[in-house]
Write a protein that holds these residues in place. Structure first.
Motif, short mmCIF file in Angstrom:
data_model
loop_
_atom_site.label_atom_id
_atom_site.label_comp_id
_atom_site.label_asym_id
_atom_site.label_seq_id
_atom_site.Cartn_x
_atom_site.Cartn_y
_atom_site.Cartn_z
N PRO A 178 -12.36 -45.37 72.51
CA PRO A 178 -14.02 -45.17 72.86
C PRO A 178 -14.59 -44.98 71.62
O PRO A 178 -15.04 -43.73 71.52
CB PRO A 178 -13.68 -44.26 73.94
CG PRO A 178 -12.88 -43.32 73.71
CD PRO A 178 -11.68 -44.36 72.97
N MET A 179 -14.81 -45.60 70.45
CA MET A 179 -15.62 -45.33 69.49
C MET A 179 -17.43 -45.44 69.37
O MET A 179 -18.02 -44.91 68.64
CB MET A 179 -15.37 -46.46 68.23
CG MET A 179 -14.02 -46.54 67.62
SD MET A 179 -13.57 -47.70 66.53
CE MET A 179 -11.86 -47.48 66.15
N LEU A 180 -17.59 -45.77 70.42
CA LEU A 180 -19.11 -46.23 70.96
C LEU A 180 -19.56 -45.34 71.83
O LEU A 180 -18.94 -45.19 72.97
CB LEU A 180 -19.25 -47.65 70.92
CG LEU A 180 -19.15 -48.68 69.81
CD1 LEU A 180 -19.34 -50.12 70.31
CD2 LEU A 180 -19.94 -48.21 68.63
N ARG A 181 -20.98 -45.21 71.93
CA ARG A 181 -21.68 -44.60 72.76
C ARG A 181 -23.14 -45.27 73.08
O ARG A 181 -23.63 -45.53 72.12
CB ARG A 181 -21.80 -42.97 72.73
CG ARG A 181 -22.80 -42.22 73.50
CD ARG A 181 -22.72 -40.89 73.24
NE ARG A 181 -23.34 -40.30 72.10
CZ ARG A 181 -24.37 -40.25 71.99
NH1 ARG A 181 -25.36 -40.12 72.95
NH2 ARG A 181 -24.91 -39.90 70.61
N ARG A 182 -23.31 -45.43 74.19
CA ARG A 182 -24.68 -46.14 74.58
C ARG A 182 -25.64 -45.14 74.89
O ARG A 182 -25.64 -44.33 75.97
CB ARG A 182 -24.51 -47.11 75.87
CG ARG A 182 -25.51 -47.96 76.00
CD ARG A 182 -25.16 -49.03 77.17
NE ARG A 182 -25.99 -50.27 77.24
CZ ARG A 182 -25.45 -51.44 77.52
NH1 ARG A 182 -24.38 -51.55 77.60
NH2 ARG A 182 -26.29 -52.27 77.49
N HIS A 183 -26.34 -44.73 73.87
CA HIS A 183 -27.18 -43.76 73.86
C HIS A 183 -28.62 -43.90 74.28
O HIS A 183 -29.51 -43.07 74.78
CB HIS A 183 -27.35 -42.80 72.49
CG HIS A 183 -28.37 -43.60 71.37
ND1 HIS A 183 -29.33 -43.27 70.89
CD2 HIS A 183 -28.20 -44.83 71.17
CE1 HIS A 183 -29.87 -44.04 70.12
NE2 HIS A 183 -29.34 -45.16 70.32
N VAL A 201 -30.77 -54.70 73.55
CA VAL A 201 -29.69 -53.82 73.18
C VAL A 201 -29.91 -53.39 71.65
O VAL A 201 -28.79 -52.53 71.34
CB VAL A 201 -28.48 -54.64 73.47
CG1 VAL A 201 -28.25 -54.86 74.94
CG2 VAL A 201 -28.27 -55.84 72.74
N ARG A 202 -30.91 -53.91 70.90
CA ARG A 202 -31.01 -53.36 69.64
C ARG A 202 -31.32 -51.74 69.40
O ARG A 202 -32.13 -51.14 70.14
CB ARG A 202 -32.18 -53.74 68.90
CG ARG A 202 -32.37 -53.77 67.35
CD ARG A 202 -33.32 -54.62 66.82
NE ARG A 202 -33.10 -56.07 67.11
CZ ARG A 202 -34.04 -57.16 67.34
NH1 ARG A 202 -35.23 -56.46 67.10
NH2 ARG A 202 -33.84 -58.29 67.48
N GLY A 203 -30.29 -51.24 68.76
CA GLY A 203 -30.18 -49.79 68.56
C GLY A 203 -29.84 -48.80 69.68
O GLY A 203 -29.94 -47.82 69.87
N ALA A 204 -29.25 -49.82 70.82
CA ALA A 204 -28.78 -48.96 71.91
C ALA A 204 -27.36 -48.07 71.91
O ALA A 204 -27.06 -47.18 72.64
CB ALA A 204 -28.55 -49.81 73.12
N PHE A 205 -26.76 -48.46 70.61
CA PHE A 205 -25.08 -48.14 70.64
C PHE A 205 -25.09 -46.97 69.41
O PHE A 205 -25.84 -47.45 68.20
CB PHE A 205 -24.27 -49.03 70.64
CG PHE A 205 -24.17 -50.16 71.66
CD1 PHE A 205 -23.54 -49.77 72.75
CD2 PHE A 205 -24.94 -51.13 71.68
CE1 PHE A 205 -23.47 -50.23 73.98
CE2 PHE A 205 -24.87 -52.13 73.06
CZ PHE A 205 -24.27 -51.83 73.93
N VAL A 206 -24.29 -46.14 69.27
CA VAL A 206 -24.10 -45.36 68.21
C VAL A 206 -22.69 -45.00 67.99
O VAL A 206 -21.94 -45.03 69.28
CB VAL A 206 -24.82 -43.92 67.94
CG1 VAL A 206 -26.34 -44.12 68.22
CG2 VAL A 206 -24.44 -43.20 69.32
N ALA A 268 -24.53 -56.29 68.98
CA ALA A 268 -25.21 -54.94 68.63
C ALA A 268 -24.18 -53.98 68.25
O ALA A 268 -24.12 -52.93 67.54
CB ALA A 268 -25.96 -54.62 69.83
N CYS A 269 -22.97 -53.84 69.36
CA CYS A 269 -21.99 -53.01 69.05
C CYS A 269 -21.22 -53.39 67.60
O CYS A 269 -20.96 -52.39 67.20
CB CYS A 269 -20.81 -53.25 70.06
SG CYS A 269 -21.43 -52.57 71.68
N ALA A 270 -21.05 -54.50 67.36
CA ALA A 270 -20.30 -54.88 65.95
C ALA A 270 -21.21 -54.37 65.13
O ALA A 270 -20.44 -54.03 63.95
CB ALA A 270 -20.27 -56.35 65.98
N ARG A 271 -22.29 -54.55 65.05
CA ARG A 271 -23.29 -53.95 63.89
C ARG A 271 -23.14 -52.62 63.42
O ARG A 271 -22.80 -52.25 62.40
CB ARG A 271 -24.76 -54.32 64.32
CG ARG A 271 -25.89 -53.88 63.24
CD ARG A 271 -27.07 -54.29 63.56
NE ARG A 271 -28.09 -54.01 62.42
CZ ARG A 271 -29.18 -54.60 62.29
NH1 ARG A 271 -29.85 -55.25 63.06
NH2 ARG A 271 -30.24 -54.31 61.15
#
Length: 298
Positions: A178-183, A201-206, A268-271
């Protein structure tokens, strides 16, 4: 509560020995009169899960040739006229997902099954769906370091009670990270046009906080990842500051989700993953909304 009990019953029935299930089917089909979660017809074999065999068999794969990047079907002539078999949409814009595949198109029985998993909480469907993803998306999983489920925002996760992408990922036979978080909470993508989906979804993941990565390294907080050498801060005496590694450098990962419509969420996740050092990002979904050729060219 009723759905939770159904899930427990379905898991329990699937774990029974085959011979016992066969004899139990005839009894349960009369007593329970359970309808198929996809077509609504009464199940002849309730112990085999909430979807009938006919519906599973009706799920057809997407017919090649497919776009090398997004997985949309291409007209046969496209592979002759274009050296790299990319659909017009992928040729027009930059994509961060290197290659994507799905079980099939988001319609018919597959649509109903995904809907039952996602919105009706029929979590026992995750395993057979993942088995089909593993078979039809074998090229995506081969050589990958791990699979990464697309995360839900915590508020959506609490509302739904589970993350269907994580359920699918657990049954793919590959390490799950689980490398990503939807902040940032976002509007539902349903009903949004393609451009609005990407903005939504732009900028929604870190990248998530410290945890084990696919290679056993610690993964730092997103704020610790420095991806631009020009942003180095010089320490005293002119010595360059030490760059904190992300622990993801050089990895090949596969994003997992239930449905890809325009690919905005996956992209967005891939970026974010590539900014953290991931070398290659693939995507594997249960279903894909197929773009008609006439709209591709538009």
């Amino acid at each position: 509560m009723r759905i939770a009990n159904l899930n427990k019953i379905e898991f329990a029935l699937r774990s029974l020995p085959f011979a016992f299930r066969a004899s139990l089917d005839s009894v349960l089909s009369v007593l329970l009169a359970s309808p198929c979660a996809a077509c609504g017809q009464l199940l002849e074999h309730p112990t085999r899960g909430p979807v009938c065999e006919h519906c599973w068999r009706s799920i057809l794969p997407l017919t090649p040739p497919l776009c090398d990047r997004c997985g949309d079907p291409l007209p046969a002539w496209r592979t002759i006229s274009v050296p790299l078999a990319l659909c017009p949409r992928c040729r027009r814009g930059r994509r961060h997902v290197d290659c994507a595949r799905a079980i099939g198109g988001y319609d018919g029985a597959l649509r109903a099954i995904v809907h039952a998993l996602k919105y009706e909480g029929r979590r026992s469907l995750a395993r057979p769906l993942a088995e089909m993803m593993r078979t039809r998306g074998a090229d995506m999983l081969t050589g990958a370091d791990c699979v990464v489920p697309v995360p839900l925002h915590p508020s959506r996760r609490r509302e739904r009670g589970f993350n269907q992408a994580a359920d699918l990922a657990r049954h793919l036979g590959a390490p799950v990270r689980p490398m990503l978080r939807r902040h940032r909470a976002t509007l539902t993508q349903t009903g949004l046009a393609a451009a609005r989906r990407h903005r939504n979804v732009r900028g929604a993941f870190v990248v998530t906080g410290r945890q084990g990565s696919a290679r056993g390294h610690a993964v730092p907080m997103a704020s610790e990842v420095i991806g631009d050498a020009s942003a180095l801060v010089r320490a005293g005496g002119g010595a360059p500051a030490r760059v904190q590694k992300s622990g993801l450098e050089g990895l090949v990962v596969v994003l997992i989700d239930d449905v890809s419509t325009t690919g905005a969420t996956l992209d967005a996740c891939a970026r974010v993953l590539k900014e953290a050092g991931v070398r290659e990002v693939r995507a594997l979904t249960a279903a894909r909304v197929v773009t008609p050729p006439c709209l591709m060219a538009g």
